[in-house]
Scaffold this active site. Sequence first.
Site: not given
Ligand code: NAD
Ligand code: TDX
Length: 355
Positions: A135-137, A161, A165
Site C-alpha cells: 500500500t501507499d500508506e 496497519y 504492511k
Molecule cells: P480485504 O480485507 O478485502 O481482503 C483480505 C483477504 O485476506 C480476505 O479474503 C481475508 O479472508 C484474507 N485473509 C486475511 N487474513 C488471512 C490469513 N491469516 N490467512 C489467509 N487469508 C487471510 O483486503 P483488500 O482491500 O482486498 O486488500 C488486499 C491487499 O491489498 C492487502 O494486502 C492490502 O494491504 C492491499 N492494498 C489494499 C488497498 C485498498 O484500497 N483496499 C490498497 C493498496 C493495497
Molecule cells: O466512516 C468513514 N469516514 C471517513 O471519513 C471511513 C470508513 C473513512 N473515512 C475517511 C478515512 C480516510 O481518510 O475516508 C478515507 C478513506 O478511508 P478508508 O476507506 O478506511 O481507507 P484508508 O484508510 O484510506 O485505507 C484504504 O486504502 C489504502 C484501505 O483500507 C487500505 O487497505 C489501503 O492500503
Amino acid sequence: MKKNILITGGAGFIGSHVVRLLVSKYPNYQVINLDKLTYAGNLANLKDVENASNYKFVKVDICDFDELLNVFKQYEIDGVIHLAAESHVDRSIKDPFTFARTNVLGTLSLLQAAKVYWESLPEKYAEKRFYHISTDEVYGTLDFDGTLFTEQTKYDPHSPYSASKASSDHFVRAYHDTYGMPTIVTNCSNNYGPYQFPEKLIPLFINNIRYGKSLPVYGKGENVRDWLFVEDHARAIDLIFHQGKVAETYNIGGFNEWKNIDLIKIIIKTVDKLLGHPEGCSDHLITYVTDRAGHDLRYAIDSTKLKNELGWEPSLQFEEGIEKTVRWYLDNQDWMDNVVNGGYEKYYEEMCKNW
Ligand code: NAD
Ligand code: TDX
C-alpha cells in the site's frame, strides 16, 4: 513459464478481481486461491468462477507454515501473488496484534514456505516469482504541496496497519537480498469498485445513503486520498507479475486525488440520482465525527515508472468509475445485505460508540 499460481486473499476485495482476471485470461494456468475466510473473505465474490476447471479454493491461514508448505508441494506452485492481509486502518487501531500476526508473521510464513519448496527443486528459483501487494500508506503522509510518493520515498508508516504492511514489505525484500528469491513489491493507492467490504468509505457510504443512515466524516473531511478503480489495479498486477523486473518496486495509482468531503458529495449525488431521489435530499446525512487517530492527511502516488517501463495506465475516468461502482452496489443489494447481516452490523454499532 509460471503455470501454477497461488493467490492469497483471493476471497477478499482486490484478490477476487485478480482471481477472476487470471482464471479467465489464462485457461492453461491453475489458479489456487488460498484464503482463511476472515470476516473480509467472501466466496460469493467469486460465484462466476467457482466452477472453472482452472480454479481451486483452499481454506488456509497464511500463519500456518505446515499447511502452506503442503499447498506449495501439492499444487507445485510456480508463482505467488500475495494479497491476504488485515486491511482496515480503523480495526488496526483497535486490535494491532491481529495485524502484526497476519500481515507480518503471515507474510513471513508464506515467504519461508516458498523458500523451502523452491529450494527443494532442481531448478530452484528459476522461473519462480513471489509478488507482494502493498500500500501507499507505508510512505506516511504528504502535505498539500503537490508532492507525490515515488518508489524512492522513505518509509514512514503511522498506523498499526501501515506499520505491519511496511514490515512485511521489508521481509519480502530481505528474502530477495538474502536468499535470492525473485520478489517484486508494489505499493498501490486506495482502491474502489465492486465487492469491497462495507467498512471502507465508499461502499459504507453508498449503503448508508440507501438506508438514510448518517455518514460519519472523520475530522473536517479535509484528508485526501488517491483513488483507483479496482479492475485497473488487477490489470496492473497481471502485467507486473508477468513483466515486472525482479527485486523492483512499482507504485500504482490513478493520479486521482480527492478530498474526502468532495468525494462524499459526489457519492451522495450519484446515489440520489440513480435512486431517482431529488438532488440534495441526502446532504443532511453528512455528520462530522471525531477524527481517526493518527489520520494521515494526504496520499498521492506517482506511477510514472509503471507507465514508462510497462505501459500501464488507468483506463477509467473517476466519474465513470464512481457511477459504475454505485450502480453495482445498488444492483447487488443482496450481496450487501448478506455481508452486513453476517455480523458486520454489530461491529459497526460498536465502532459508532467511539464517535
Ligand atoms: P480485504 O480485507 O478485502 O481482503 C483480505 C483477504 O485476506 C480476505 O479474503 C481475508 O479472508 C484474507 N485473509 C486475511 N487474513 C488471512 C490469513 N491469516 N490467512 C489467509 N487469508 C487471510 O483486503 P483488500 O482491500 O482486498 O486488500 C488486499 C491487499 O491489498 C492487502 O494486502 C492490502 O494491504 C492491499 N492494498 C489494499 C488497498 C485498498 O484500497 N483496499 C490498497 C493498496 C493495497
Ligand atoms: O466512516 C468513514 N469516514 C471517513 O471519513 C471511513 C470508513 C473513512 N473515512 C475517511 C478515512 C480516510 O481518510 O475516508 C478515507 C478513506 O478511508 P478508508 O476507506 O478506511 O481507507 P484508508 O484508510 O484510506 O485505507 C484504504 O486504502 C489504502 C484501505 O483500507 C487500505 O487497505 C489501503 O492500503
